[in-house]
Design a protein around this motif. Structure first.
Motif, PDB file in Angstrom:
ATOM      1  N   LEU A   1       9.051 -28.241  45.748  1.00 55.19           N
ATOM      2  CA  LEU A   1       9.074 -29.609  45.206  1.00 55.19           C
ATOM      3  C   LEU A   1      10.514 -30.033  44.954  1.00 55.19           C
ATOM      4  CD1 LEU A   1       6.063 -29.546  42.721  1.00 55.19           C
ATOM      5  CD2 LEU A   1       6.304 -31.051  44.683  1.00 55.19           C
TER       6      LEU A   1
ATOM      7  N   ALA B   1      12.331 -30.420  48.371  1.00 56.78           N
ATOM      8  CA  ALA B   1      11.930 -31.640  49.076  1.00 56.78           C
ATOM      9  C   ALA B   1      12.543 -32.863  48.401  1.00 56.78           C
ATOM     10  CB  ALA B   1      10.410 -31.749  49.103  1.00 56.78           C
ATOM     11  N   GLY B   2      12.623 -32.851  47.075  1.00 58.89           N
ATOM     12  CA  GLY B   2      13.230 -33.957  46.333  1.00 58.89           C
ATOM     13  C   GLY B   2      14.693 -34.126  46.715  1.00 58.89           C
TER      14      GLY B   2
ATOM     15  N   GLU C   1      15.016 -35.368  50.480  1.00 51.88           N
ATOM     16  CA  GLU C   1      14.726 -36.789  50.711  1.00 51.88           C
ATOM     17  C   GLU C   1      15.774 -37.700  50.072  1.00 51.88           C
ATOM     18  OE1 GLU C   1      11.166 -38.551  51.622  1.00 51.88           O
ATOM     19  OE2 GLU C   1       9.930 -36.888  50.975  1.00 51.88           O
ATOM     20  N   ALA C   2      16.484 -37.157  49.065  1.00 53.21           N
ATOM     21  CA  ALA C   2      17.540 -37.956  48.442  1.00 53.21           C
ATOM     22  C   ALA C   2      18.837 -37.899  49.248  1.00 53.21           C
ATOM     23  CB  ALA C   2      17.792 -37.449  47.019  1.00 53.21           C
TER      24      ALA C   2
ATOM     25  N   LYS D   1      15.587 -42.041  58.283  1.00 49.88           N
ATOM     26  CA  LYS D   1      14.267 -42.640  58.074  1.00 49.88           C
ATOM     27  C   LYS D   1      14.346 -44.160  58.224  1.00 49.88           C
ATOM     28  CE  LYS D   1      11.393 -40.380  54.985  1.00 49.88           C
ATOM     29  NZ  LYS D   1      10.795 -40.139  53.677  1.00 49.88           N
TER      30      LYS D   1
ATOM     31  N   TRP E   1       1.837 -30.440  52.626  1.00 49.60           N
ATOM     32  CA  TRP E   1       0.710 -31.207  52.065  1.00 49.60           C
ATOM     33  C   TRP E   1      -0.109 -30.332  51.116  1.00 49.60           C
ATOM     34  CZ3 TRP E   1       0.220 -36.122  51.576  1.00 49.60           C
ATOM     35  CH2 TRP E   1       0.605 -37.019  52.575  1.00 49.60           C
TER      36      TRP E   1
ATOM     37  N   GLY F   1       1.088 -30.369  47.847  1.00 45.66           N
ATOM     38  CA  GLY F   1       1.109 -31.706  47.246  1.00 45.66           C
ATOM     39  C   GLY F   1       2.271 -32.589  47.663  1.00 45.66           C
ATOM     40  N   ILE F   2       3.034 -32.147  48.674  1.00 50.92           N
ATOM     41  CA  ILE F   2       4.172 -32.956  49.124  1.00 50.92           C
ATOM     42  C   ILE F   2       3.801 -33.671  50.420  1.00 50.92           C
ATOM     43  CG2 ILE F   2       6.564 -32.854  49.961  1.00 50.92           C
ATOM     44  CD1 ILE F   2       6.923 -30.306  48.326  1.00 50.92           C
ATOM     45  N   ASN F   3       4.265 -34.910  50.567  1.00 49.08           N
ATOM     46  CA  ASN F   3       4.020 -35.644  51.799  1.00 49.08           C
ATOM     47  C   ASN F   3       4.785 -34.975  52.947  1.00 49.08           C
ATOM     48  OD1 ASN F   3       4.059 -37.448  53.960  1.00 49.08           O
ATOM     49  ND2 ASN F   3       3.940 -39.217  52.613  1.00 49.08           N
TER      50      ASN F   3
ATOM     51  N   TYR G   1       4.575 -35.266  56.157  1.00 49.96           N
ATOM     52  CA  TYR G   1       5.027 -36.186  57.208  1.00 49.96           C
ATOM     53  C   TYR G   1       6.344 -36.834  56.797  1.00 49.96           C
ATOM     54  CZ  TYR G   1       4.686 -39.901  60.707  1.00 49.96           C
ATOM     55  OH  TYR G   1       4.926 -40.759  61.754  1.00 49.96           O
ATOM     56  N   GLY G   2       6.391 -37.299  55.569  1.00 47.72           N
ATOM     57  CA  GLY G   2       7.587 -37.981  55.067  1.00 47.72           C
ATOM     58  C   GLY G   2       8.807 -37.072  55.064  1.00 47.72           C
ATOM     59  N   VAL G   3       8.610 -35.810  54.736  1.00 47.51           N
ATOM     60  CA  VAL G   3       9.727 -34.869  54.666  1.00 47.51           C
ATOM     61  C   VAL G   3      10.208 -34.504  56.073  1.00 47.51           C
ATOM     62  CG1 VAL G   3      10.390 -32.531  53.970  1.00 47.51           C
ATOM     63  CG2 VAL G   3       9.051 -33.935  52.419  1.00 47.51           C
TER      64      VAL G   3
ATOM     65  N   GLU H   1      -4.382 -39.436  52.109  1.00 47.15           N
ATOM     66  CA  GLU H   1      -4.164 -39.112  50.700  1.00 47.15           C
ATOM     67  C   GLU H   1      -5.430 -39.140  49.831  1.00 47.15           C
ATOM     68  OE1 GLU H   1      -2.174 -40.840  52.533  1.00 47.15           O
ATOM     69  OE2 GLU H   1      -0.076 -40.504  52.053  1.00 47.15           O
TER      70      GLU H   1
ATOM     71  N   TYR I   1      -6.229 -35.643  47.853  1.00 48.95           N
ATOM     72  CA  TYR I   1      -6.137 -35.480  46.409  1.00 48.95           C
ATOM     73  C   TYR I   1      -7.487 -35.604  45.713  1.00 48.95           C
ATOM     74  CZ  TYR I   1      -1.135 -35.664  47.012  1.00 48.95           C
ATOM     75  OH  TYR I   1       0.151 -35.388  47.403  1.00 48.95           O
TER      76      TYR I   1
END
Lengths: 112, 409
Positions: free
Chosen positions: B19, B22-23, B26-27, B35, B216, B219-221, B223-225, B304, B308
């Motif tokens: 987590l 990944a944070g 993405e930052a 992206k 996933w 709990g992390i997206n 695809y987004g990562v 999602e 979830y």
């Protein structure tokens, strides 16, 4: 007439846009919110603009919970409450609970 | 079951670290810049795909004799500047409206053009990766040279002129240095070394889906990562395919954004449409309700609610099919395309709902059969786990701890 603005953010704004529709239905059916102008929008977390943020609370979908610190940092100059939506409420699309959480966050921020 | 328990323990142990990672990822400005740049390039690729679809329809049914020539000209022109546009978008995203943004973008386009021209002499390469590297180098150099500049302001006009002169020297030296270096680097060796990096291979398909599902699951997206990195390859493959269609050749690359979105993630990450079907036919009323509420979202490949709501995240009952079954099905789909049983998903149709996305990305009715078979196999794959989970899943409760609020809902 009072007004409330809630922003729902996820990766692309897709899953939260489903939630927006359900939350708006709850608002439309509420008599107590009948005199309140409620704005609820879904968007990509990348679109959060601290200089032009109209929202009183920004709620993050649980799949981008790991970006909470980054988004809070981004909004540091114009702080608004940033909270992660409860995963179970999000999964079951419990719009009522999510709306209540948003209202509570706004109330707490106003009380400060 | 022992394997599942062990995997679950690993997932619980690595979740906080992932987590946090990944944070931070993405930052990162380059990741977020990529992206943004791909998202902005999307509209052009959709337009280009629409042009080539019209061209294909015209070949099938129409008799507009001029359309083939016009569409080919338009498509080849757009494709020839695609990587340059990407350089512009990525530099702009990284410069983030800074005063020097325009000037640095122009310099970076020139730097990219110098390096790309040399690479083009020996092969096609991957212009998106090159664009990414060149932008990182140019913007990084700019950041280094302007380090602490704010402390020097305000400066008088003579100092400003000197600074401008130095900037011209730096730009000229940078571009000349690149040109000089490109003449000396063994480019053919570099191309050979990087040639296999197309990700269009069953091994990479497995790795991609496995890592995405792993993210996933905690709990992390996923695809987004992964998207910013995977798109460097997938968009390159897409432009190669579109170029082939424009010049009347058969597309070759399978791993395109459409393949990821509409086949590897058919009905949402983890092929969750299968779980929605299983929920709908399950006697458990909570699962039935969940299936109904998630149904519309899977048509748009939004996973999602079921991820979830069921949940799939951190659920050991669904761990094995989700983490291993989905990538294996992805590899099987790759082979179906490789064997030519279904036309390749070469047309970009982002955000269309099912089944139109599947059909239009391939323009082949057999893609619908592939999708149906995939979802049927996924349903069989998830069924044992879901049945066991439905027997132990706690009932959905609505704990009302909002009594402090004056609301009527």
């Amino acid at each position: 007439m009072t007004s409330i603005a809630i922003g729902l953010a996820c990766n692309l704004g897709a899953s939260t846009s489903i939630l927006v529709g359900k939350m708006k239905q709850i608002v439309a059916g509420s008599q107590k919110l009948a005199t309140t102008d409620v704005r609820i929008d879904a968007f990509s977390a990348s679109c959060i603009d601290p200089e032009h943020n109209p929202y009183q609370v920004i709620m993050l979908a649980p799949q981008i919970a790991h970006r909470e610190a980054e988004i809070k940092q981004k909004l540091a100059t114009h702080p608004v409450p940033v909270t992660v939506i409860n995963a179970t409420d999000f999964g079951t699309m419990n719009a009522a609970n999510i709306l209540k959480t948003a209202l509570r966050e706004i109330k707490a921020a106003e009380a400060k | 079951m022992r394997v599942t328990t062990r995997l679950q323990e690993i997932a619980i142990r690595i979740q906080p670290r992932l987590l946090s990672f990944a944070g931070r990822l993405e930052a990162n400005p380059i990741v977020s810049g990529l992206k943004q740049a791909f998202s902005e390039l999307n509209l052009l690729l959709l337009g280009l795909s629409a042009i080539l679809m019209l061209r294909t329809f015209n070949q099938w049914w129409g008799h507009f004799s001029g359309l083939a020539t016009v569409s080919t000209q338009a498509a080849t022109t757009i494709l020839s500047v695609m990587s340059l546009l990407f350089v512009v978008l990525l530099t702009q995203a990284l410069m983030n409206s800074r005063p020097d943004g325009g000037a640095i973008t122009v310099v970076n386009v020139a730097a990219y053009a110098i390096v790309n021209a040399r690479l083009q002499q020996v092969g096609s390469g991957n212009p998106f990766i090159l664009a990414c590297v060149m932008t990182a180098v140019t913007v990084g150099l700019w950041a280094l040279l302007t380090w602490g500049q704010k402390k020097l302001a305000p400066i008088d006009s003579q100092l400003a002129a000197l600074r401008h002169f130095l900037a011209v020297c730096v730009v000229a030296g940078y571009l000349l240095g690149l040109a000089w270096m490109m003449q000396r680097i063994p480019v053919i060796g570099m191309q050979t070394a990087l040639g296999w990096l197309t990700m269009d291979h069953p091994f990479w398909v497995f790795v991609l889906v496995f890592v995405e599902m792993g993210l996933w699951y905690i709990g992390i997206n996923g695809y987004g990562v992964l998207a910013p990195v995977v798109f460097l390859f997938a968009y390159r493959n897409l432009t190669v395919d579109l170029g082939a269609i424009a010049s009347n050749r058969a597309p070759q690359a399978i791993l395109t954004p459409n393949f990821w979105d509409y086949f590897l993630s058919f009905s949402g990450a983890g092929l969750v449409g299968a779980l929605v079907i299983l929920c709908l036919v399950n006697p458990n009323p909570d699962l039935k309700r969940l299936g109904r509420s998630s149904f519309s979202s899977i048509l748009f490949s939004v996973s999602e609610p079921i991820l979830y709501g069921l949940p799939i995240t951190m659920n050991p009952y669904l761990l094995v099919p989700f983490l291993f079954g989905t990538p294996l099905l992805g590899v099987a789909q790759w082979f179906v395309f490789k064997l030519g049983w279904v036309a390749l998903p070469a047309f970009h149709v982002a955000d269309l709902p099912l089944p139109f996305s599947v059909l239009l990305s391939t323009l082949d009715w057999r893609s619908l059969v592939l999708a149906a078979v995939t979802i049927a196999v996924a349903t069989a794959m998830y069924a044992p786990g879901l049945i066991r989970w439905s027997k132990v899943r706690p009932a959905d409760t609505s704990d009302d701890d909002f009594t402090d609020l004056d609301v009527d809902f």
